[in-house]
Write a protein that holds these residues in place. Structure first.
Motif, PDB file in Angstrom:
ATOM      1  N   ASP A   1     -28.547  77.621  53.777  1.00  0.00           N
ATOM      2  CA  ASP A   1     -29.740  77.935  54.464  1.00  0.00           C
ATOM      3  C   ASP A   1     -29.488  79.032  55.479  1.00  0.00           C
ATOM      4  O   ASP A   1     -28.323  79.709  55.384  1.00  0.00           O
ATOM      5  CB  ASP A   1     -30.203  76.625  55.067  1.00  0.00           C
TER       6      ASP A   1
ATOM      7  N   GLY B   1     -27.744  80.768  58.059  1.00  0.00           N
ATOM      8  CA  GLY B   1     -26.783  80.857  59.068  1.00  0.00           C
ATOM      9  C   GLY B   1     -25.514  80.404  58.274  1.00  0.00           C
ATOM     10  O   GLY B   1     -24.484  80.321  58.716  1.00  0.00           O
TER      11      GLY B   1
ATOM     12  N   THR C   1     -33.619  82.841  45.214  1.00  0.00           N
ATOM     13  CA  THR C   1     -34.626  82.585  46.175  1.00  0.00           C
ATOM     14  C   THR C   1     -35.495  83.739  45.992  1.00  0.00           C
ATOM     15  O   THR C   1     -36.803  83.719  46.038  1.00  0.00           O
ATOM     16  CB  THR C   1     -34.315  82.152  47.448  1.00  0.00           C
TER      17      THR C   1
ATOM     18  N   PHE D   1     -34.021  89.754  57.089  1.00  0.00           N
ATOM     19  CA  PHE D   1     -33.274  90.464  55.978  1.00  0.00           C
ATOM     20  C   PHE D   1     -31.866  89.809  56.000  1.00  0.00           C
ATOM     21  O   PHE D   1     -31.161  90.545  56.096  1.00  0.00           O
ATOM     22  CB  PHE D   1     -32.983  91.939  56.842  1.00  0.00           C
TER      23      PHE D   1
ATOM     24  N   LYS E   1     -30.333  86.353  53.430  1.00  0.00           N
ATOM     25  CA  LYS E   1     -30.359  86.130  52.125  1.00  0.00           C
ATOM     26  C   LYS E   1     -31.766  85.927  51.192  1.00  0.00           C
ATOM     27  O   LYS E   1     -31.773  86.568  50.028  1.00  0.00           O
ATOM     28  CB  LYS E   1     -29.648  84.818  51.827  1.00  0.00           C
ATOM     29  N   VAL E   2     -32.682  85.740  51.956  1.00  0.00           N
ATOM     30  CA  VAL E   2     -34.083  85.566  51.230  1.00  0.00           C
ATOM     31  C   VAL E   2     -34.760  87.017  51.379  1.00  0.00           C
ATOM     32  O   VAL E   2     -35.171  87.722  50.517  1.00  0.00           O
ATOM     33  CB  VAL E   2     -34.940  84.392  51.647  1.00  0.00           C
TER      34      VAL E   2
ATOM     35  N   ASN F   1     -39.227  78.580  55.076  1.00  0.00           N
ATOM     36  CA  ASN F   1     -39.980  77.397  54.992  1.00  0.00           C
ATOM     37  C   ASN F   1     -40.692  77.135  56.075  1.00  0.00           C
ATOM     38  O   ASN F   1     -40.127  77.471  57.508  1.00  0.00           O
ATOM     39  CB  ASN F   1     -38.788  76.289  54.916  1.00  0.00           C
TER      40      ASN F   1
HETATM   41  P1  NAD Z   1     -29.923  84.024  56.448  1.00  0.00           P
HETATM   42  O1  NAD Z   1     -29.377  83.510  57.716  1.00  0.00           O
HETATM   43  O2  NAD Z   1     -29.513  84.630  55.613  1.00  0.00           O
HETATM   44  O3  NAD Z   1     -31.248  85.322  57.124  1.00  0.00           O
HETATM   45  C1  NAD Z   1     -32.010  84.895  58.174  1.00  0.00           C
HETATM   46  C2  NAD Z   1     -32.604  86.262  58.477  1.00  0.00           C
HETATM   47  O4  NAD Z   1     -33.675  85.948  59.545  1.00  0.00           O
HETATM   48  C3  NAD Z   1     -31.703  87.189  59.214  1.00  0.00           C
HETATM   49  O5  NAD Z   1     -31.965  88.625  58.835  1.00  0.00           O
HETATM   50  C4  NAD Z   1     -31.998  86.875  60.672  1.00  0.00           C
HETATM   51  O6  NAD Z   1     -31.698  88.063  61.469  1.00  0.00           O
HETATM   52  C5  NAD Z   1     -33.575  86.700  60.822  1.00  0.00           C
HETATM   53  N1  NAD Z   1     -34.111  86.167  61.886  1.00  0.00           N
HETATM   54  C6  NAD Z   1     -33.745  84.924  62.443  1.00  0.00           C
HETATM   55  N2  NAD Z   1     -34.665  84.659  63.453  1.00  0.00           N
HETATM   56  C7  NAD Z   1     -35.410  85.614  63.571  1.00  0.00           C
HETATM   57  C8  NAD Z   1     -36.576  85.755  64.370  1.00  0.00           C
HETATM   58  N3  NAD Z   1     -36.726  84.927  65.266  1.00  0.00           N
HETATM   59  N4  NAD Z   1     -37.452  86.721  63.902  1.00  0.00           N
HETATM   60  C9  NAD Z   1     -37.019  87.759  62.957  1.00  0.00           C
HETATM   61  N5  NAD Z   1     -36.179  87.715  62.251  1.00  0.00           N
HETATM   62  C10 NAD Z   1     -35.203  86.514  62.395  1.00  0.00           C
HETATM   63  O7  NAD Z   1     -31.338  82.829  56.051  1.00  0.00           O
HETATM   64  P2  NAD Z   1     -31.795  82.738  54.630  1.00  0.00           P
HETATM   65  O8  NAD Z   1     -31.141  81.967  53.779  1.00  0.00           O
HETATM   66  O9  NAD Z   1     -32.428  83.986  54.266  1.00  0.00           O
HETATM   67  O10 NAD Z   1     -33.155  81.726  55.226  1.00  0.00           O
HETATM   68  C11 NAD Z   1     -34.505  82.473  55.721  1.00  0.00           C
HETATM   69  C12 NAD Z   1     -35.671  81.658  55.387  1.00  0.00           C
HETATM   70  O11 NAD Z   1     -35.744  81.218  54.252  1.00  0.00           O
HETATM   71  C13 NAD Z   1     -35.310  80.125  56.120  1.00  0.00           C
HETATM   72  O12 NAD Z   1     -36.469  79.634  56.435  1.00  0.00           O
HETATM   73  C14 NAD Z   1     -34.771  79.163  55.066  1.00  0.00           C
HETATM   74  O13 NAD Z   1     -34.819  77.847  55.244  1.00  0.00           O
HETATM   75  C15 NAD Z   1     -35.597  79.580  53.806  1.00  0.00           C
HETATM   76  N6  NAD Z   1     -34.844  79.425  52.456  1.00  0.00           N
HETATM   77  C16 NAD Z   1     -33.618  79.969  52.139  1.00  0.00           C
HETATM   78  C17 NAD Z   1     -33.260  79.725  50.854  1.00  0.00           C
HETATM   79  C18 NAD Z   1     -31.993  80.181  50.360  1.00  0.00           C
HETATM   80  O14 NAD Z   1     -31.591  80.010  49.282  1.00  0.00           O
HETATM   81  N7  NAD Z   1     -31.164  80.846  51.257  1.00  0.00           N
HETATM   82  C19 NAD Z   1     -34.217  79.130  49.886  1.00  0.00           C
HETATM   83  C20 NAD Z   1     -35.361  78.700  50.332  1.00  0.00           C
HETATM   84  C21 NAD Z   1     -35.800  78.786  51.557  1.00  0.00           C
END
Ligand code: NAD
Length: 419
Positions: free
Chosen positions: A149, A151, A193, A222, A224-225, A320
């Motif tokens: 998820d 981080g 995702t 920017f 993983k999602v 989410n």
């Molecule tokens: P990640 O850590 O890979 O990326 C998070 C991104 O969001 C980074 O680019 C970060 O700089 C940015 N970010 C963080 N705080 C921010 C803010 N306040 N304003 C603007 N940008 C910000 O995380 P991820 O896996 O991409 O997850 C992102 C969201 O997607 C979360 O809500 C997570 O629960 C959800 N999600 C992830 C997955 C998955 O497979 N990784 C699946 C379903 C849902």
């Protein structure tokens, strides 16, 4: 910039959504409580030896919200904003997501209160391994299966799998998903995702008669999602005019060159100072004159305060819980279509399920097979939610949550209450 608006408690949002579904279904207060209160929770201290020899203690949580349809499933988040209520909310949304996609899982979530940017790789490995070790009796392929998820990523998943396997004395691939392919991961998991998000975006655009080449979009996040979502939208011909991450936002009215932005992010770790765009204030992205918003970072970013600025016709939730119930009501009044998280970002857990199945069976599928099966699952859920929403005259979120809650409640009723 604060990653979460102050005073925002996602658990309140999640429970408000549940209450709406429970009331629509005519379920009683007892069932509401069964579904509102997590089944199991663990909070652990994670003592860490830092690289400079000093010691500190971090706090980690794992919440199993519901296990009535199968083992608990959900990601592990490393973020300074993690708290128990955030983890409870995310775990509840996982229960609905798995039920909506008809996966044989309940919902869980984990979190460690830590900003991974301030820790070395060795420190992050020790945090991940100690967290796993503290939760040895709590997780497992038939109990609770973590995934990446915010981080965390495939390296953390490999460390979890290894720590768990070393303690057991044999390799247990099914304990975690989102692993590197070389360590038992599934082909197609990394992009799953984002693929699902863009599948939903393109399907919704079709229903609104929005042509991709004439559509403009904003993506927040920017990682993983968000990165994959921006890339797949760009590949579909959509103009991604602005992208934001935790450091700031970049904008180009004619559309960003997404592959060039990806290269820039690979080199610098952030979207800001990208030569092919101008920098704009991060919170101005929501009011831009675009057709599509894809929040793909954190929860609680579309609120009562900024919802009225939104000009887009369509919002597809990569993150989410990015939309508060108050903002949802405003979007509903304004006729803005919101494709809810538990549908839009479900591609990740669908392929996590495939990874778990493959790991348990020691039999690998091709990327094409994974992507085809993912598309079938997303298409089915998209059609089912759309039909339910039309038949019952509900917004997509209420429809999706209600369908999911009904499935979970049904499992409870059929299993009965022990003793
Ligand atoms: P990640 O850590 O890979 O990326 C998070 C991104 O969001 C980074 O680019 C970060 O700089 C940015 N970010 C963080 N705080 C921010 C803010 N306040 N304003 C603007 N940008 C910000 O995380 P991820 O896996 O991409 O997850 C992102 C969201 O997607 C979360 O809500 C997570 O629960 C959800 N999600 C992830 C997955 C998955 O497979 N990784 C699946 C379903 C849902």
């Amino acid at each position: 910039m604060s990653p979460k608006p102050e005073h925002h408690n996602p658990l309140e949002d999640a429970r408000a959504q549940l209450a709406e579904a429970v009331s629509f279904l005519g379920l009683d207060e007892g069932m509401y409580q069964m579904l509102a209160i997590p089944r199991r929770e663990a909070t652990v201290a994670i003592p860490l030896r830092r690289d400079d020899g000093s010691k500190e203690v971090l706090i980690g949580h794992r919440v199993q919200h519901n296990i009535s349809r199968g083992p608990a499933k959900g990601g592990l988040r490393f973020s300074p904003n993690v708290d128990i209520d955030e983890v409870r909310a995310l775990a509840m949304w996982m229960t609905w997501k798995c039920a909506l996609l008809d996966l044989p899982f309940g919902g869980a979530k984990g979190g460690v209160q830590v900003d991974p940017r301030n820790y070395s790789e060795g420190e992050l490995e020790r945090i991940t391994r100690r967290y796993t070790s503290e939760l040895m009796s709590f997780i497992g392929p038939e109990k609770d299966i973590p995934a990446p998820d915010m981080g965390t990523g495939e390296k953390n998943m490999a460390w979890i799998m290894d720590t768990y396997s070393v303690a057991k004395g044999y390799t247990e691939l099914g304990v975690v998903t989102g692993k590197p392919i070389e360590a038992g991961g599934s082909r197609g998991r990394a992009a799953a995702t984002s693929r699902g998000v863009v599948f939903c975006a393109l399907s919704a655009m079709e229903s609104l008669k929005m042509e991709p080449s004439k559509t403009t979009a904003v993506v927040q996040g920017f990682g993983k999602v968000g990165r994959g979502a921006a890339r797949f939208l760009w590949e579909a011909g959509v103009k991604v005019v602005a992208v934001a991450d935790i450091y700031g936002a970049v904008y180009h009215p004619k559309g960003l060159d997404v592959p060039a932005l990806e290269e820039h992010v690979d080199q610098t770790g952030r979207v800001t100072s990208f030569a092919g765009a101008e920098e704009i204030p991060a919170d101005s992205i929501w009011g831009l004159d675009v057709d599509l918003l894809v929040p793909a970072a954190v929860e609680g970013v579309l609120t009562e305060e900024n919802a009225s600025q939104v000009q887009a016709r369509l919002i597809v939730e990569g993150a989410n819980g990015p939309t508060t119930p108050q903002a949802d009501a405003i979007f509903n009044d304004k006729g803005i279509l919101v494709v809810p998280d538990i549908l839009a970002n479900a591609g990740g857990v669908v392929v996590s399920y495939f990874e778990w199945v493959q790991g348990n069976q020691s039999y690998w599928w091709s990327e094409e097979e994974v992507n085809n099966r993912l598309e079938q699952r997303m298409k089915l859920a998209w059609r089912e939610v759309g039909k339910f929403a039309r038949d019952k005259q509900l917004p997509l979120r209420t429809a999706a949550t209600t369908m999911a809650v009904e499935r979970v409640a049904q499992a409870h009723l059929l299993r009965g209450l022990y003793p």
